[in-house]
Design a protein around this motif. Sequence first.
Motif, PDB file in Angstrom:
ATOM      1  N   SER A  97      10.400 -15.447  -3.232  1.00  0.00           N
ATOM      2  CA  SER A  97      10.234 -13.993  -3.355  1.00  0.00           C
ATOM      3  C   SER A  97       8.762 -13.582  -3.376  1.00  0.00           C
ATOM      4  N   ARG A  98       7.851 -14.478  -2.997  1.00  0.00           N
ATOM      5  CA  ARG A  98       6.425 -14.172  -3.150  1.00  0.00           C
ATOM      6  C   ARG A  98       6.001 -12.938  -2.366  1.00  0.00           C
ATOM      7  N   PHE A  99       6.523 -12.762  -1.165  1.00  0.00           N
ATOM      8  CA  PHE A  99       6.149 -11.590  -0.376  1.00  0.00           C
ATOM      9  C   PHE A  99       6.732 -10.310  -0.984  1.00  0.00           C
ATOM     10  N   ALA A 100       7.993 -10.357  -1.354  1.00  0.00           N
ATOM     11  CA  ALA A 100       8.636  -9.175  -1.937  1.00  0.00           C
ATOM     12  C   ALA A 100       7.995  -8.793  -3.267  1.00  0.00           C
ATOM     13  N   ASP A 101       7.653  -9.787  -4.082  1.00  0.00           N
ATOM     14  CA  ASP A 101       7.013  -9.487  -5.359  1.00  0.00           C
ATOM     15  C   ASP A 101       5.635  -8.870  -5.153  1.00  0.00           C
ATOM     16  N   ALA A 102       4.880  -9.402  -4.185  1.00  0.00           N
ATOM     17  CA  ALA A 102       3.561  -8.839  -3.892  1.00  0.00           C
ATOM     18  C   ALA A 102       3.682  -7.428  -3.343  1.00  0.00           C
ATOM     19  N   GLU A 103       4.670  -7.213  -2.492  1.00  0.00           N
ATOM     20  CA  GLU A 103       4.899  -5.878  -1.930  1.00  0.00           C
ATOM     21  C   GLU A 103       5.234  -4.876  -3.016  1.00  0.00           C
ATOM     22  N   ARG A 104       6.119  -5.268  -3.921  1.00  0.00           N
ATOM     23  CA  ARG A 104       6.517  -4.363  -5.000  1.00  0.00           C
ATOM     24  C   ARG A 104       5.319  -4.029  -5.898  1.00  0.00           C
ATOM     25  N   TRP A 105       4.515  -5.035  -6.203  1.00  0.00           N
ATOM     26  CA  TRP A 105       3.317  -4.792  -7.020  1.00  0.00           C
ATOM     27  C   TRP A 105       2.366  -3.832  -6.312  1.00  0.00           C
ATOM     28  N   TRP A 106       2.146  -4.057  -5.013  1.00  0.00           N
ATOM     29  CA  TRP A 106       1.214  -3.209  -4.269  1.00  0.00           C
ATOM     30  C   TRP A 106       1.711  -1.767  -4.212  1.00  0.00           C
ATOM     31  N   GLN A 107       2.993  -1.581  -4.023  1.00  0.00           N
ATOM     32  CA  GLN A 107       3.532  -0.216  -4.005  1.00  0.00           C
ATOM     33  C   GLN A 107       3.338   0.462  -5.358  1.00  0.00           C
ATOM     34  N   GLY A 108       3.453  -0.317  -6.429  1.00  0.00           N
ATOM     35  CA  GLY A 108       3.189   0.251  -7.746  1.00  0.00           C
ATOM     36  C   GLY A 108       1.744   0.644  -7.930  1.00  0.00           C
ATOM     37  N   VAL A 109       0.814  -0.194  -7.424  1.00  0.00           N
ATOM     38  CA  VAL A 109      -0.616   0.109  -7.536  1.00  0.00           C
ATOM     39  C   VAL A 109      -0.950   1.397  -6.796  1.00  0.00           C
ATOM     40  N   VAL A 110      -0.566   1.480  -5.532  1.00  0.00           N
ATOM     41  CA  VAL A 110      -0.958   2.654  -4.735  1.00  0.00           C
ATOM     42  C   VAL A 110      -0.171   3.888  -5.147  1.00  0.00           C
ATOM     43  N   GLY A 111       1.041   3.672  -5.679  1.00  0.00           N
ATOM     44  CA  GLY A 111       1.838   4.818  -6.122  1.00  0.00           C
ATOM     45  C   GLY A 111       1.245   5.528  -7.319  1.00  0.00           C
ATOM     46  N   HIS A 112       0.446   4.822  -8.121  1.00  0.00           N
ATOM     47  CA  HIS A 112      -0.168   5.427  -9.299  1.00  0.00           C
ATOM     48  C   HIS A 112      -1.667   5.680  -9.129  1.00  0.00           C
ATOM     49  N   ALA A 113      -2.214   5.304  -7.970  1.00  0.00           N
ATOM     50  CA  ALA A 113      -3.654   5.455  -7.763  1.00  0.00           C
ATOM     51  C   ALA A 113      -4.014   6.909  -7.452  1.00  0.00           C
ATOM     52  N   VAL A 114      -5.221   7.276  -7.856  1.00  0.00           N
ATOM     53  CA  VAL A 114      -5.811   8.569  -7.487  1.00  0.00           C
ATOM     54  C   VAL A 114      -6.772   8.286  -6.334  1.00  0.00           C
ATOM     55  N   VAL A 115      -6.503   8.869  -5.177  1.00  0.00           N
ATOM     56  CA  VAL A 115      -7.241   8.497  -3.963  1.00  0.00           C
ATOM     57  C   VAL A 115      -7.924   9.717  -3.363  1.00  0.00           C
ATOM     58  N   ARG A 116      -9.213   9.553  -3.091  1.00  0.00           N
ATOM     59  CA  ARG A 116      -9.950  10.548  -2.324  1.00  0.00           C
ATOM     60  C   ARG A 116     -10.556   9.813  -1.124  1.00  0.00           C
ATOM     61  N   ASP A 117      -9.988  10.060   0.044  1.00  0.00           N
ATOM     62  CA  ASP A 117     -10.392   9.370   1.261  1.00  0.00           C
ATOM     63  C   ASP A 117     -10.973  10.388   2.241  1.00  0.00           C
ATOM     64  N   GLU A 118     -12.294  10.319   2.436  1.00  0.00           N
ATOM     65  CA  GLU A 118     -12.965  11.270   3.316  1.00  0.00           C
ATOM     66  C   GLU A 118     -13.078  10.777   4.758  1.00  0.00           C
ATOM     67  N   VAL A 119     -12.491   9.620   5.044  1.00  0.00           N
ATOM     68  CA  VAL A 119     -12.649   9.022   6.374  1.00  0.00           C
ATOM     69  C   VAL A 119     -11.323   8.962   7.123  1.00  0.00           C
ATOM     70  N   GLY A 120     -10.278   8.463   6.485  1.00  0.00           N
ATOM     71  CA  GLY A 120      -8.949   8.492   7.086  1.00  0.00           C
ATOM     72  C   GLY A 120      -8.743   7.583   8.281  1.00  0.00           C
ATOM     73  N   LEU A 121      -9.311   6.376   8.250  1.00  0.00           N
ATOM     74  CA  LEU A 121      -9.105   5.396   9.300  1.00  0.00           C
ATOM     75  C   LEU A 121      -8.352   4.192   8.732  1.00  0.00           C
ATOM     76  N   PRO A 122      -7.759   3.367   9.587  1.00  0.00           N
ATOM     77  CA  PRO A 122      -7.135   2.140   9.071  1.00  0.00           C
ATOM     78  C   PRO A 122      -8.142   1.300   8.298  1.00  0.00           C
ATOM     79  N   GLY A 123      -7.784   0.966   7.060  1.00  0.00           N
ATOM     80  CA  GLY A 123      -8.678   0.198   6.209  1.00  0.00           C
ATOM     81  C   GLY A 123      -9.460   1.039   5.219  1.00  0.00           C
ATOM     82  N   THR A 124      -9.324   2.375   5.278  1.00  0.00           N
ATOM     83  CA  THR A 124      -9.965   3.215   4.266  1.00  0.00           C
ATOM     84  C   THR A 124      -8.986   3.460   3.127  1.00  0.00           C
ATOM     85  N   GLY A 125      -9.483   4.033   2.039  1.00  0.00           N
ATOM     86  CA  GLY A 125      -8.650   4.152   0.853  1.00  0.00           C
ATOM     87  C   GLY A 125      -8.437   2.786   0.219  1.00  0.00           C
TER      88      GLY A 125
END
Length: 442
Positions: A66-94
């Motif tokens: 389950s290593r991929f699924a566990d990492a995916e779930r953790w990452w979704q939790g991180v970004v779901g609670h993050a406060v993001v200000r992205d002034e560039v908007g390209l792949p790899g920003t934020g």
Amino acid sequence: MTSPLDDRERAASSHPEPLVVRTVPLDAPDDLLSLLPEDAPLTWVRRGDGLVGWGEAARVEVGGASRFADAERWWQGVVGHAVVRDEVGLPGTGPVAFGSFAFDSRSAAGGVLVVPRVVVGRRDGHAWLTVVETAGTLGAAPDWSLVARHVAGLTPVRAPGPVAYASGAVEAEDWPAVVARGVAAIRSGELDKVVLARDEVATTAEPLDVRHALRRLADRYPTTWTFSVDGLIGATPELLVRSDKGLVTSRVLAGTIRRTGDDDADLARAAILAHSSKDLEEHEYAVASVARALAPYCSSTNVPDAPFVLHLPNVLHLASDVTAVLGGGDAEGGPHPTSLALAAALHPTAAVCGTPTEAARDLIRSIEGMDRARYAGPVGWVGADGDGEWGIALRSAELDPDDPRRLRLFAGCGIVAASDPAAELAESRAKLVPMRTALASD
């Protein structure tokens, strides 16, 4: 079937406050690799574009099937609670996480995602700076002065000095016998193809400064993806998957011949490779495995009719770029699968495991004689929107966490019924050249 993170993994992934992520544009830096610190650099660079990072804002370690699924779930939790200000908007920003995962679910190497505190990226002439903090540590708005102060504090890159090499888990002279067992299994009908790998141990005179190796890899192999994630370094020519605004790309390599150093002779060898029934068979298995894995997630897939020959300084490969368009999300109208989810679906491809997958993986476990750890597993990055790039960790080395002078180098070869064990040993030696060159001090 997935399983929840255990207590150890929860502790490793803890980040008590939501992350505050700010991305601002920069004048394009001349050289991303020149920004790297000696300690735990994070890198994903090709032809001067890509991402480099340092520091650690958050991290998760995972393991098992389950290593991929566990990492995916953790990452979704991180970004779901993050406060993001992205002034560039390209792949790899934020917010982005660098990651690498073990080839085999049984390996203790497991997998890791690391969110850097600072990322500098460049793409198509645009550059940016991302700083990751928490509300309690929030500083001034990020700008180039932060990078300039960082660069001013960097230590000079050190060469590792003389390097001694020794066989790894299997002696080099014994490895053709391993290949012969693989050929015998194929000829008996147990499977169609298996990829067998070996390792060797490098010991440097001085503690390895990873930046030295990364610089040499990027300079000598600019068409590959130079990576560094949590002690795994290398320059892979094989893109497992790129997901970019609904378009999916996978570069498949299978079928290899060593270069001679003579341009005319190498052109002749390229023609031989392009018409080699053994190598074309190996390549066909690899391309088909990628197309099958992508099909459930994509509305359309394009598979080239024939491979092209990819010229690298040390070898020639048969290569195919498989492209696809993501479907409309799940049946309930949910989002597209992320690049990490696609990497999990694709891994392991026939290019690093074999065909059929389960039979090949069982044979590898039975006869290869070593733990691949994160060699031949996915390595790359994922962004907050799920887009990202994941390569296969080839042409790579694993640093010993307990001895800064010791590394394991890896190379593997695709084995089919027509494979010759002695020729496969020679091919494995050719595939070790990039990392050996990276460690050289000249």
